[in-house]
Design an enzyme around this catalytic site. Structure first.
Site, short mmCIF file in Angstrom:
data_model
loop_
_atom_site.label_atom_id
_atom_site.label_comp_id
_atom_site.label_asym_id
_atom_site.label_seq_id
_atom_site.Cartn_x
_atom_site.Cartn_y
_atom_site.Cartn_z
N SER A 1 0.85 -1.18 0.00
CA SER A 1 0.00 0.00 0.00
C SER A 1 0.89 1.24 0.00
CB SER A 1 -0.93 -0.08 1.21
OG SER A 1 -1.77 1.02 1.26
N HIS B 1 -2.59 -0.77 -3.30
CA HIS B 1 -3.69 0.20 -3.09
C HIS B 1 -3.38 1.57 -3.64
CE1 HIS B 1 -4.59 -2.25 0.77
NE2 HIS B 1 -5.09 -2.82 -0.29
N ASP C 1 -4.14 -4.55 5.95
CA ASP C 1 -4.59 -5.45 4.89
C ASP C 1 -3.45 -6.41 4.55
OD1 ASP C 1 -6.14 -6.59 2.92
OD2 ASP C 1 -5.76 -5.02 1.43
#
Ligand SMILES: C[S@@+](CC[C@H](N)C(=O)[O-])C[C@H]1O[C@@H](n2cnc3c(N)ncnc32)[C@H](O)[C@@H]1O
Lengths: 289, 189
Positions: B12, B39, B132
């Site tokens: 991310s 992301h 995540d």
């Protein structure tokens, strides 16, 4: 191999039994859904309702009639946005509506309408193009509770900013706020937008053609279906559309593998807008699902 | 572990730069597909692929539903969709709700890939500012896959690799520079 709950083969068996029970007990057939997402959803329901046990969930679905709506809602996950992918709605506004304007009556089928976000987006487009008075939108979904919420047209106000931006990016000329009233943390769409919408339950797995349409909008529904079911739905759309009628799919959907794809010509392949070709030879009868 | 058949990578915040370094170091002869869930870094997946392709030794493409991942190719999850893999080896997409505020979610990709490839899967968690990937990596390890986590001290944002270590643990915890050589060694022995 051990019998721990982590045993993946055992879990696949449990899911298969769940799907079978759903079909035998309630008549809903999920056997042709794409397995990976279906598995996630069944797992999720099992955690929500039965401490994670899929077998317990299956037992509940067999013996507790009242749990069905919740299961359908959980298996269908109606997630949507107003004017999601604004470039698509811009294309509809600029290239599709001018063609539809040549018909005295305009029929649109929105399949898999979730909570109605796209239905109202379409109604706004038609209204602004001066076409809404002679239009009819059939908005269908598998889930009765999703349809109920779609009819209400009430959403969380948290979405307002994003949706307004989407509306502008889609070429909206007014302000999205003209179409809703906000109260507390909710926004309610103008009921007048509903005046030419028919909401109805329709299952793409088992139900048939029910209207003739100039535009079919079915976005991010077929992504959940395996190839044969995707093809069945494309046949259904083809047989629903008038010659030259438009089909609009989700932006990341791929129909290359489907036999019925040859009956559609791309208008804008990137945005997944197609037209039914006029020389479809024989509309093959739909295979029984 | 079985001979690896696929590699999944999640990251991310700071992920774009980390991915460039990782992909630049991969053996051009790598025969496994690489599946990437990132992301942040670019607005669209087209741009993300382009930026990564400039650094990568392997071709970089967007993952397309109903098509199989190809060996020696990097497949990137499109923004706004979860990326999954089916038992028949083809990609699937979903617009299900965000998982840990993310769509695409690393947990979803790793979980689906772990179901398919089981012991023949390598999972890599890089820099990121949320948790995540930790659950997905746990599932991957339970199914016998091999977990590589970037050392949190070495990461631009340490939350993601730290959460992965705390929840799933790792078979290898190494600095970013060492990830590609390690993958090359595990995949092309
Ligand atoms: C992800 S939503 C898509 C919403 C909207 N079209 C969009 O793209 O934003 C998918 C919808 O398809 C519906 N659906 C799933 N299976 C269906 C079926 N067999 N027949 C009709 N609708 C179905 C679900 O209930 C859900 O509302």
């Amino acid at each position: 191999m051990s019998d721990t709950p982590d045993n993946p083969d055992l879990e696949n068996i449990e899911i298969e039994l769940f799907v079978r029970a759903m079909q035998l007990r309630h008549g809903y057939d999920f056997s042709q859904y794409a397995p990976a997402s279906l598995k996630r959803r069944v797992r999720h329901l099992a955690v929500q309702l039965d401490g994670g046990s899929i077998s317990a969930l299956t037992h509940r679905l067999l013996h507790q009639q009242a749990v069905l709506p919740q299961l359908l809602e959980g298996l269908s996950v109606p997630v949507s946005d107003m004017f999601r992918d604004p470039s698509v709605f811009r294309l509809l506004r600029e290239q599709v509506l001018p063609v539809l304007a040549s018909y005295p009556h305009i029929n649109i089928w929105q399949a898999g309408c979730a909570h109605g976000e796209e239905v109202y987006s379409l109604a706004i487009l038609l209204e602004e193009a001066g076409l809404y008075e002679r239009s009819r939108i059939y908005a269908t979904d598998l889930s009765a509770s999703a349809l109920h919420q779609a009819e209400e047209g009430i959403y969380s106000a948290r979405e307002a900013q994003q949706w307004s931006r989407n509306y502008q990016d889609a070429g909206g000329t007014r302000s999205l706020a003209d179409y809703y009233s906000a109260r507390y943390d909710l926004l309610k769409l103008d009921r007048r937008l509903r005046r030419h919408v028919t909401f109805a339950q329709h299952n793409l797995v088992s139900d048939r053609v029910f209207c003739e349409a100039h535009l079919v909008l079915c976005r991010n529904v077929l992504i959940y279906f395996s190839n044969p079911l995707q093809d069945r739905c494309l046949q259904l759309f083809r047989d629903t559309l008038v010659r030259g009628g438009f089909l609009c799919l989700g932006m990341r959907e791929s129909i290359d593998a489907a036999g019925t794809a040859v009956d559609f010509n791309p208008v804008d392949a990137g945005l997944r807008l197609y037209r039914r070709s006029s020389d479809v030879l024989s509309a093959k009868p739909l295979p029984a699902a | 572990m079985k001979r690896p058949e696929a590699i999944v990578v999640g990251c991310s915040a700071g992920g774009l730069d980390a991915l460039k370094i990782l992909l630049a170091g991969l053996d051009p002869q790598l025969s496994q597909p690489v599946l990437v869930c990132c992301h942040s870094g670019a607005d669209t997946v087209e741009l993300l692929c382009e930026l990564l392709a400039r650094a990568s030794t392997l071709p970089v493409v967007e993952a397309v539903e109903r098509t199989p991942p190809r060996g020696g190719v990097v497949h990137v999850a499109p923004s706004g969709y979860h990326l999954l893999v089916e038992a028949d080896g083809c990609f699937a997409l979903s617009t299900d709700p965000r998982v840990s505020h993310a769509r695409p979610s690393i947990d979803v990709l790793f979980g689906a890939a772990a179901d398919v490839w089981r012991q023949a899967l390598i999972g890599v968690v890089l820099t990121g500012a949320n948790a995540d990937g930790a659950q997905g990596l746990l599932q991957l390890r339970r199914n016998g896959g091999c977990a590589i986590v970037q050392s949190p001290a070495d990461a631009v944002a340490k939350t993601m690799p730290q959460a992965a270590l705390d929840i799933a643990g790792a078979d290898h915890c190494v600095p970013l520079d060492a990830v590609a050589p390690l993958l090359n060694r595990l995949c092309c022995p």
